[in-house]
Design an enzyme around this catalytic site. Sequence first.
Site, PDB file in Angstrom:
ATOM      1  N   ASP A  87      21.827  32.265  49.351  1.00 32.33           N
ATOM      2  CA  ASP A  87      21.217  31.400  48.334  1.00 32.33           C
ATOM      3  C   ASP A  87      22.097  30.183  48.040  1.00 32.33           C
ATOM      4  O   ASP A  87      21.632  29.195  47.504  1.00 32.33           O
ATOM      5  CB  ASP A  87      21.023  32.187  47.030  1.00 32.33           C
ATOM      6  CG  ASP A  87      19.830  33.119  47.146  1.00 32.33           C
ATOM      7  OD1 ASP A  87      18.846  32.729  47.810  1.00 32.33           O
ATOM      8  OD2 ASP A  87      19.894  34.242  46.598  1.00 32.33           O
ATOM      9  N   LYS A 127       8.849  36.730  42.780  1.00 38.34           N
ATOM     10  CA  LYS A 127       9.010  36.098  44.109  1.00 38.34           C
ATOM     11  C   LYS A 127       7.657  35.910  44.800  1.00 38.34           C
ATOM     12  O   LYS A 127       7.436  34.945  45.526  1.00 38.34           O
ATOM     13  CB  LYS A 127       9.941  36.931  44.990  1.00 38.34           C
ATOM     14  CG  LYS A 127      11.377  36.825  44.526  1.00 38.34           C
ATOM     15  CD  LYS A 127      12.322  37.724  45.266  1.00 38.34           C
ATOM     16  CE  LYS A 127      13.697  37.638  44.613  1.00 38.34           C
ATOM     17  NZ  LYS A 127      14.662  38.563  45.104  1.00 38.34           N
ATOM     18  N   LYS A 148       6.845  32.035  45.968  1.00 34.48           N
ATOM     19  CA  LYS A 148       6.929  31.755  47.409  1.00 34.48           C
ATOM     20  C   LYS A 148       5.555  31.782  48.084  1.00 34.48           C
ATOM     21  O   LYS A 148       5.482  31.772  49.316  1.00 34.48           O
ATOM     22  CB  LYS A 148       7.903  32.742  48.056  1.00 34.48           C
ATOM     23  CG  LYS A 148       9.309  32.632  47.432  1.00 34.48           C
ATOM     24  CD  LYS A 148      10.282  33.669  47.967  1.00 34.48           C
ATOM     25  CE  LYS A 148      11.553  33.716  47.123  1.00 34.48           C
ATOM     26  NZ  LYS A 148      12.767  33.466  47.862  1.00 34.48           N
ATOM     27  N   PHE A 164      10.216  39.577  51.817  1.00 36.61           N
ATOM     28  CA  PHE A 164      10.941  40.771  51.407  1.00 36.61           C
ATOM     29  C   PHE A 164      11.568  40.490  50.053  1.00 36.61           C
ATOM     30  O   PHE A 164      11.753  39.321  49.680  1.00 36.61           O
ATOM     31  CB  PHE A 164      12.043  41.111  52.417  1.00 36.61           C
ATOM     32  CG  PHE A 164      11.590  42.029  53.512  1.00 36.61           C
ATOM     33  CD1 PHE A 164      10.742  41.565  54.495  1.00 36.61           C
ATOM     34  CD2 PHE A 164      12.012  43.349  53.564  1.00 36.61           C
ATOM     35  CE1 PHE A 164      10.306  42.398  55.516  1.00 36.61           C
ATOM     36  CE2 PHE A 164      11.602  44.194  54.572  1.00 36.61           C
ATOM     37  CZ  PHE A 164      10.749  43.730  55.546  1.00 36.61           C
ATOM     38  N   LYS A 210      41.540  24.267  58.157  1.00 32.28           N
ATOM     39  CA  LYS A 210      41.718  25.594  57.563  1.00 32.28           C
ATOM     40  C   LYS A 210      42.412  25.476  56.206  1.00 32.28           C
ATOM     41  O   LYS A 210      43.466  24.825  56.101  1.00 32.28           O
ATOM     42  CB  LYS A 210      42.542  26.456  58.517  1.00 32.28           C
ATOM     43  CG  LYS A 210      42.674  27.877  58.059  1.00 32.28           C
ATOM     44  CD  LYS A 210      43.460  28.693  59.062  1.00 32.28           C
ATOM     45  CE  LYS A 210      43.808  30.019  58.432  1.00 32.28           C
ATOM     46  NZ  LYS A 210      44.949  30.649  59.041  1.00 32.28           N
ATOM     47  N   ASN A 256      26.442  37.957  54.307  1.00 31.50           N
ATOM     48  CA  ASN A 256      26.085  39.186  53.599  1.00 31.50           C
ATOM     49  C   ASN A 256      25.938  40.332  54.605  1.00 31.50           C
ATOM     50  O   ASN A 256      26.209  40.154  55.789  1.00 31.50           O
ATOM     51  CB  ASN A 256      24.810  38.990  52.777  1.00 31.50           C
ATOM     52  CG  ASN A 256      23.644  38.581  53.668  1.00 31.50           C
ATOM     53  OD1 ASN A 256      23.263  39.308  54.577  1.00 31.50           O
ATOM     54  ND2 ASN A 256      23.108  37.389  53.434  1.00 31.50           N
TER      55      ASN A 256
HETATM   56  O1  PMT Z   1      18.980  43.284  58.285  1.00 28.02           O
HETATM   57  P1  PMT Z   1      19.098  44.730  57.846  1.00 28.02           P
HETATM   58  O2  PMT Z   1      20.501  45.230  57.860  1.00 28.02           O
HETATM   59  O3  PMT Z   1      18.139  45.629  58.581  1.00 28.02           O
HETATM   60  O4  PMT Z   1      18.674  44.791  56.298  1.00 28.02           O
HETATM   61  C1  PMT Z   1      17.346  44.536  55.915  1.00 28.02           C
HETATM   62  C2  PMT Z   1      17.274  43.696  54.639  1.00 28.02           C
HETATM   63  C3  PMT Z   1      17.843  44.485  53.463  1.00 28.02           C
HETATM   64  C4  PMT Z   1      18.035  42.377  54.804  1.00 28.02           C
HETATM   65  C5  PMT Z   1      15.733  43.413  54.424  1.00 28.02           C
HETATM   66  O5  PMT Z   1      15.060  44.625  54.255  1.00 28.02           O
HETATM   67  C6  PMT Z   1      15.513  42.529  53.203  1.00 28.02           C
HETATM   68  O6  PMT Z   1      15.369  42.989  52.083  1.00 28.02           O
HETATM   69  N1  PMT Z   1      15.451  41.201  53.432  1.00 28.02           N
HETATM   70  C7  PMT Z   1      15.370  40.172  52.369  1.00 28.02           C
HETATM   71  C8  PMT Z   1      16.752  39.847  51.869  1.00 28.02           C
HETATM   72  C9  PMT Z   1      16.739  38.760  50.815  1.00 28.02           C
HETATM   73  O7  PMT Z   1      17.240  37.697  51.031  1.00 28.02           O
HETATM   74  O8  PMT Z   1      16.064  39.076  49.742  1.00 28.02           O
HETATM   75  P2  PMT Z   1      15.836  38.105  48.469  1.00 28.02           P
HETATM   76  O9  PMT Z   1      15.201  38.987  47.466  1.00 28.02           O
HETATM   77  O10 PMT Z   1      17.122  37.416  48.131  1.00 28.02           O
HETATM   78  O11 PMT Z   1      14.824  37.021  49.020  1.00 28.02           O
HETATM   79  C10 PMT Z   1      13.405  37.161  48.879  1.00 28.02           C
HETATM   80  C11 PMT Z   1      12.696  36.518  50.063  1.00 28.02           C
HETATM   81  O12 PMT Z   1      13.013  35.123  50.124  1.00 28.02           O
HETATM   82  C12 PMT Z   1      13.082  37.090  51.399  1.00 28.02           C
HETATM   83  O13 PMT Z   1      11.916  37.174  52.200  1.00 28.02           O
HETATM   84  C13 PMT Z   1      14.080  36.091  51.957  1.00 28.02           C
HETATM   85  O14 PMT Z   1      14.002  36.037  53.399  1.00 28.02           O
HETATM   86  C14 PMT Z   1      13.621  34.778  51.332  1.00 28.02           C
HETATM   87  N2  PMT Z   1      14.693  33.814  51.022  1.00 28.02           N
HETATM   88  C15 PMT Z   1      15.774  34.139  50.276  1.00 28.02           C
HETATM   89  C16 PMT Z   1      16.727  33.176  49.989  1.00 28.02           C
HETATM   90  C17 PMT Z   1      16.536  31.838  50.451  1.00 28.02           C
HETATM   91  N3  PMT Z   1      17.418  30.897  50.181  1.00 28.02           N
HETATM   92  N4  PMT Z   1      15.455  31.558  51.160  1.00 28.02           N
HETATM   93  C18 PMT Z   1      14.533  32.499  51.452  1.00 28.02           C
HETATM   94  O15 PMT Z   1      13.547  32.228  52.125  1.00 28.02           O
END
Ligand code: PMT
Length: 405
Positions: A280, A340, A344, A326, A290, A211
């Site tokens: 995810d 979330k 979490k 986040f 390949k 991503n």
């Molecule tokens: O890296 P940059 O270019 O500076 O951009 C910053 C950012 C946009 C990546 C950052 O600000 C941000 O929003 N990070 C979280 C991205 C994300 O995966 O968001 P989510 O809403 O899908 O996940 C929620 C939380 O669960 C996050 O803390 C994530 O780290 C965590 N997560 C998500 C998926 C997963 N399989 N496991 C996780 O732990």
Amino acid sequence: MKKPCVVLGVTGSIAAYRAADIAHRLVKAGCEVHCILTKSAQQLITERTMETMSGQPCITDMFAPPKQWEVEHIELAKRADVFLVAPATANFVGKMASGIADDMLTTTVMATKAPVLVALAMNTNMYENPVTQKNIAYLRSIGVRFLEPIEGDLACGTVGKGHIPETDDIVRATLDAMEEQRQPKDLTGLTVAVTAGPTREPIDPVRYITNKSSGKMGYAIARAAQLRGARVLLISGPTALEAPAGVEMVRVESTKDLLDALLPAAEQADIVVQAAAPADYRVAEVAPQKIKKQDGEPFVLTLTENPDVAKAVGENKRENQVLVGFAAETQAVRANATRKLDKKHLDFIVANDVTKPGAGFDVDTNIAAFLDHDGIEELPLMTKDALAHRILDRALAVLRAKQAR
Ligand code: PMT
């Protein structure tokens, strides 16, 4: 109030003339600037010029009668809030990396505990020489910061990388370093684990799903925590960013790798901030070779769900531990983020609408809101560095409140 002090070392590059403007700009920005010229620098710019531009006596000779203080190199080394060397030659970098202190500049820089910022200027071949590169890498590893030379016309008549960086960039980096020095060391004794960047989920030996995360947000948090005195464990997906100095970093590829690295780090951490954007989903079956084109037929990839890293960390949450997540949303930010928060086991969530200009992926700024069960605090557009400090302020307040219970 004492003005912030910059010691400006000037070495024998043709770009030495730029030191006059740098000194002047720093004085205008409210700094006390003390200049040290090496013997070679004096062939290119005069002591008088630097004294006029800095408004302070300029130091050139180790054994001349002291102008201001009895043991001048030690007093200057102590007085410096930031030590800037601009321009810095390959010779200076080599001496510094080898621990040679044979003139006023090298002696003073060796004696300082202030952050050292080095703005490089030299011939391209000298810059690319493996000895210079090894010296730079070593100095970086012990916390010296470099402003890389830029491409341009060089005094030797060639065009290449070696030109001193722009004055604006040198002045800004010096003032930023000064600002960092002013940070309170309020995280001393605490361990902060931070995740950053994207993950990569392989499709075949040459392709992957990823991503747009650059890692900037997570690295800013790691840097801010380190500046405030914390031990910092940074778990980073693949990014183009350099590891912040003084941070313990583990590089990972996939979401599963991230989970494996974060669980032991979180066990040691008082505060965990998860700014990474883990995928995810991963490909159910990674092709060993390949994948070839399908002759116009649709190509279907079957994906399977990855572990939720933050949820796993949440399930192992200790008493007196603060977990910050986040939420990167493109719609219904508040509702999605609240879900979330519970799932979490987070103490609060930093929600960012990644569709807003100036927010989210791969920019230096962000627009975020803090969300917990007591409500929402909307924050204005700010740099990721500034947001990092706001996140840590809040995480520390939550930690102190838990400890006081
Ligand atoms: O890296 P940059 O270019 O500076 O951009 C910053 C950012 C946009 C990546 C950052 O600000 C941000 O929003 N990070 C979280 C991205 C994300 O995966 O968001 P989510 O809403 O899908 O996940 C929620 C939380 O669960 C996050 O803390 C994530 O780290 C965590 N997560 C998500 C998926 C997963 N399989 N496991 C996780 O732990």
